[in-house]
Design a protein around this motif. Structure first.
Motif, mmCIF file in Angstrom:
data_model
loop_
_atom_site.group_PDB
_atom_site.id
_atom_site.type_symbol
_atom_site.label_atom_id
_atom_site.label_comp_id
_atom_site.label_asym_id
_atom_site.label_seq_id
_atom_site.Cartn_x
_atom_site.Cartn_y
_atom_site.Cartn_z
ATOM 1 N N ALA A 1 6.320 -3.904 -3.157
ATOM 2 C CA ALA A 1 5.928 -5.315 -3.163
ATOM 3 C C ALA A 1 4.640 -5.544 -3.955
ATOM 4 O O ALA A 1 4.149 -6.672 -4.017
ATOM 5 N N ARG A 2 4.097 -4.484 -4.528
ATOM 6 C CA ARG A 2 2.840 -4.534 -5.289
ATOM 7 C C ARG A 2 1.683 -5.058 -4.421
ATOM 8 O O ARG A 2 0.842 -5.830 -4.864
ATOM 9 N N ASP A 3 1.688 -4.608 -3.180
ATOM 10 C CA ASP A 3 0.642 -4.970 -2.226
ATOM 11 C C ASP A 3 -0.256 -3.745 -2.050
ATOM 12 O O ASP A 3 -0.096 -2.955 -1.118
ATOM 13 N N ALA B 1 5.085 -1.448 0.698
ATOM 14 C CA ALA B 1 3.948 -2.171 0.128
ATOM 15 C C ALA B 1 3.823 -1.885 -1.369
ATOM 16 O O ALA B 1 3.530 -2.787 -2.153
ATOM 17 N N LYS B 2 4.061 -0.643 -1.765
ATOM 18 C CA LYS B 2 4.018 -0.309 -3.197
ATOM 19 C C LYS B 2 5.100 -1.076 -3.954
ATOM 20 O O LYS B 2 4.848 -1.588 -5.039
ATOM 21 N N SER C 1 5.945 1.941 5.496
ATOM 22 C CA SER C 1 5.189 0.747 5.108
ATOM 23 C C SER C 1 4.495 0.948 3.771
ATOM 24 O O SER C 1 4.429 0.029 2.948
ATOM 25 N N GLY D 1 4.333 -6.602 7.566
ATOM 26 C CA GLY D 1 3.247 -6.804 8.528
ATOM 27 C C GLY D 1 3.622 -6.356 9.928
ATOM 28 O O GLY D 1 2.801 -5.783 10.654
ATOM 29 N N LYS E 1 -3.378 -3.332 -1.212
ATOM 30 C CA LYS E 1 -4.250 -3.264 -0.033
ATOM 31 C C LYS E 1 -3.497 -2.661 1.159
ATOM 32 O O LYS E 1 -3.994 -1.751 1.819
ATOM 33 N N ARG E 2 -2.298 -3.153 1.418
ATOM 34 C CA ARG E 2 -1.508 -2.623 2.538
ATOM 35 C C ARG E 2 -1.012 -1.213 2.253
ATOM 36 O O ARG E 2 -0.956 -0.382 3.158
#
Length: 187
Positions: free
Chosen positions: A99-101, A96-97, A92, A67, A103-104
């Motif tokens: 972290a399996r996030d 994020a990939k 980032s 973040g 959206k981010r």
């Protein structure tokens, strides 16, 4: 028992004096990072982007979380540090990939893609026959020989190039880069 009390009191006083006062542990980096992050977000809400960036930079040093990277990238973008923002968005996106996030990751990828056509590039072309010990820096950062001659993304604005080699006079030049343009400096 009454005879033990006078002997115990001085021992307790000595222990308390040597131990000193009890304090919270300094160096709680996640707490410091959170405070700096929150201060950066407040500055963004006030549209004070150039004041917010150092808060996010400091927060990131204390706790390098996703973040904070994204907020710093947005901050850099708003103050015109386009290549720095692009690099943070790309970094980032990968984090994020991992972290399996999704959206981010999607947000960072979109932002980086939108910036890429605007990025200035600077190619520093080294001489064909480089003397032993030849070194080049851009804004004080060494440029690897393999990167010489490659048009690398840079932030818009002036960049100071210094080339040096033992036994030779150093060469210094400032090149100003602008959005979407490639500058080439032949050494």
């Amino acid at each position: 028992m009454p005879h033990l009390l006078p002997a115990v009191v001085p021992a307790v006083v000595v222990v308390l004096t040597v131990a000193g006062p009890v304090h919270a542990q300094p160096g709680d980096t996640s707490t410091i990072a959170e405070q700096l992050f929150n201060e950066g977000r407040a500055l963004i809400k006030a549209k004070r982007w150039s004041d917010a960036c150092p808060k996010f930079e400091a927060s990131l040093r204390y706790d390098p979380v996703l973040g904070t990277r994204l907020n710093l990238a947005m901050c850099y973008e708003h103050i015109g540090k386009l290549a720095s923002a692009w690099g943070l968005y790309r970094e980032s996106m990968l984090l994020a990939k991992q972290a399996r996030d999704g959206k981010r990751a999607s947000f960072a990828q979109k932002q980086a893609a939108a910036l890429e056509p605007r990025l200035p590039r600077l190619a520093i072309a080294a001489p064909a026959r480089m003397p032993d010990g030849f070194a080049v820096t851009r804004d004080g950062t060494p440029i690897d020989p393999g990167a010489q001659g490659v048009a690398l993304f840079v932030d818009p604005g002036p960049h100071t190039i210094v080339a040096s080699a033992p036994g030779f006079e150093s060469f210094t030049r400032t090149v100003t880069c602008v959005d979407s343009k490639t500058e080439t400096l032949a050494l």
